[in-house]
Write an enzyme that holds these catalytic residues in place. Structure first.
Site, mmCIF file in Angstrom:
data_model
loop_
_atom_site.group_PDB
_atom_site.id
_atom_site.type_symbol
_atom_site.label_atom_id
_atom_site.label_comp_id
_atom_site.label_asym_id
_atom_site.label_seq_id
_atom_site.Cartn_x
_atom_site.Cartn_y
_atom_site.Cartn_z
ATOM 1 N N ARG B 49 30.104 10.226 67.182
ATOM 2 C CA ARG B 49 29.113 10.343 68.261
ATOM 3 C C ARG B 49 29.775 10.717 69.585
ATOM 4 O O ARG B 49 29.286 11.576 70.318
ATOM 5 C CB ARG B 49 28.319 9.041 68.397
ATOM 6 C CG ARG B 49 27.272 8.834 67.320
ATOM 7 C CD ARG B 49 27.815 8.617 65.927
ATOM 8 N NE ARG B 49 28.713 7.471 65.785
ATOM 9 C CZ ARG B 49 29.580 7.278 64.804
ATOM 10 N NH1 ARG B 49 29.730 8.181 63.848
ATOM 11 N NH2 ARG B 49 30.337 6.214 64.760
ATOM 12 N N CYS B 83 25.238 1.038 66.308
ATOM 13 C CA CYS B 83 26.210 1.898 66.987
ATOM 14 C C CYS B 83 25.651 2.144 68.375
ATOM 15 O O CYS B 83 24.595 2.777 68.518
ATOM 16 C CB CYS B 83 26.399 3.228 66.262
ATOM 17 S SG CYS B 83 27.457 4.384 67.180
ATOM 18 N N THR B 85 26.842 4.010 70.868
ATOM 19 C CA THR B 85 26.902 5.414 71.276
ATOM 20 C C THR B 85 25.766 6.219 70.654
ATOM 21 O O THR B 85 25.205 7.118 71.286
ATOM 22 C CB THR B 85 28.268 6.020 70.891
ATOM 23 O OG1 THR B 85 29.306 5.116 71.289
ATOM 24 C CG2 THR B 85 28.498 7.355 71.573
ATOM 25 N N THR B 125 32.589 3.031 74.398
ATOM 26 C CA THR B 125 33.321 4.291 74.224
ATOM 27 C C THR B 125 33.075 5.182 75.439
ATOM 28 O O THR B 125 32.086 5.018 76.159
ATOM 29 C CB THR B 125 32.804 5.078 72.999
ATOM 30 O OG1 THR B 125 31.415 5.345 73.190
ATOM 31 C CG2 THR B 125 33.009 4.316 71.708
ATOM 32 N N LYS B 165 38.959 0.857 64.071
ATOM 33 C CA LYS B 165 38.573 1.899 63.110
ATOM 34 C C LYS B 165 39.745 2.299 62.208
ATOM 35 O O LYS B 165 39.619 2.326 60.996
ATOM 36 C CB LYS B 165 38.018 3.141 63.824
ATOM 37 C CG LYS B 165 36.612 2.938 64.411
ATOM 38 C CD LYS B 165 36.027 4.295 64.845
ATOM 39 C CE LYS B 165 34.823 4.144 65.756
ATOM 40 N NZ LYS B 165 33.593 3.719 65.084
ATOM 41 N N CYS B 195 30.426 -1.592 72.182
ATOM 42 C CA CYS B 195 30.738 -0.707 71.059
ATOM 43 C C CYS B 195 30.835 -1.662 69.894
ATOM 44 O O CYS B 195 31.463 -2.721 70.017
ATOM 45 C CB CYS B 195 32.039 0.031 71.250
ATOM 46 S SG CYS B 195 32.574 0.845 69.719
#
Lengths: 236, 236
Positions: B49, B83, B85, B125, B165, B195
């Site tokens: 994203r 999520c 974002t 983010t 991640k 996030c």
């Protein structure tokens, strides 16, 4: 190209999350996009499996089959069932779909044999124990199964139903260490936490050392079957 | 009768599991059958994203819409997107289906207002920050948003991409405490871990005290919207 993993979930819902987390952790991936595509059906309409096997409770097969078909329709190419007891009904589910359904107890038995284990303790629901799901899978792999005595088996059931599913009993109030000691005294070289709620309980209690978690074994098998690389060499 | 919750997942996969766990933990239920029916599509084909918003990366909307429709076809009656974002694309997703899509940033802003918070730090983010997803939602609720300075914002990105991640950087190697101090020095009464990878990182680091987790806010809102009772009075 990796395969899409379908998760027949809700047996119980926490165990579904636990399996999915283990699949994510065991997949070698450096970005979201390198992870496996998974679809999970947390189908809480599936009746209690132990009640069906032992006490004539409602048959869970129709709802399990509904989930299996829903997942295949949505694109699943391999199915997993994060519930040991549910494997009593394995043949009915496997016959209802055209995609492979991984078998948690057989995968676990294979992992035990690969590690040279001769005797394993089996902690599971009354339904799993009495239906012989692990008994048969372990015997086929040449591994002897030992079980807690009646008093400790009642504590296993409390740990699962009151400690994890309902959260009505504090985990520390259940003598989990004594359960392990019982099967180890019968020669168990390792202890299978063969109800998906048990790895959650034993991890919280800090007692999972020397135990094998069939949920982790199933996650490992799913990552391999889907064609991805694993982050560990084996499911231990 | 409760509603089926559909989870547009895979952004990232660990965050999907985290949301599902929080929904399970926040649902008042004494047995598997009293939990909510959830269907999750861990669609790892959804492109990054942040890359799409800031660097002209591939558009994530088509895959997000595919997931939304797949979930509705499978029976979902409410959708959630774990999520932050991804909420930049909220209008496109909400317009593509006929079921309600909960909005993580608006739910979080409402929780802040209900708690009487006037200034909140936003850790997110670069994509979420620069797209103004939280800026707008908080402004609508009368809450001022403050952000880490450029050096600390780079550490937030490292925490998300390398720490959680990819797991290429040990969490302890990233100055997460300094990030919190930065926004607190600007007047933040609470810090939004905006996030979905951040609550995972801050929990592991033991630094989540005084922070609000929008994933938990979303889980709380989903349990309520589905018509189940929650185990806590509010999402804090």
């Amino acid at each position: 190209m990796t395969k899409t993993v379908g998760v027949i979930g809700g047996m119980g819902p926490a165990a579904t999350c636990d399996l999915m987390e283990k699949i994510v952790a065991l997949t070698k991936a450096a970005s979201d996009q390198e992870h496996l595509h998974m679809i999970a059906d947390v189908n809480t309409a599936i009746p209690d499996r132990t009640a069906a096997i032992l006490h004539g409770g409602p048959d869970p097969v129709p709802e399990m089959v509904k989930s299996a078909r829903r997942l295949v329709s949505a694109g699943a190419e391999i199915l997993v069932m994060p519930c040991n007891t549910a494997h009593y009904f394995y043949d009915d589910i496997a016959a209802a779909v055209r995609v492979p359904v991984l078998h948690m107890a057989r995968e676990t038995a294979a992992a035990l044999r690969a590690a040279g284990i001769e005797t394993a303790g089996v902690l599971a629901t009354d339904g799993t124990v009495q239906s012989g799901v692990y008994e048969r899978a372990l015997a086929e792999a040449g591994v002897r199964a030992v079980y807690p005595g009646p008093a400790m088996q009642r504590e296993v059931m409390r740990l699962i139903y009151e400690g994890v599913k309902a959260r009505t009993a504090p985990l520390a109030s259940i003598p989990a260490g004594d359960i392990l000691a019982d099967v180890r005294a019968q020669g168990a070289e390792t202890v299978l936490l063969a109800c998906t709620e048990l790895p959650i309980a034993f991890r919280e209690l800090g007692l999972s050392e020397g135990c094998l978690d069939p949920t982790r074994v199933l996650a490992f098998a799913a990552v391999k079957a889907a064609g991805a690389e694993t982050t560990a060499p084996d499911p231990w």
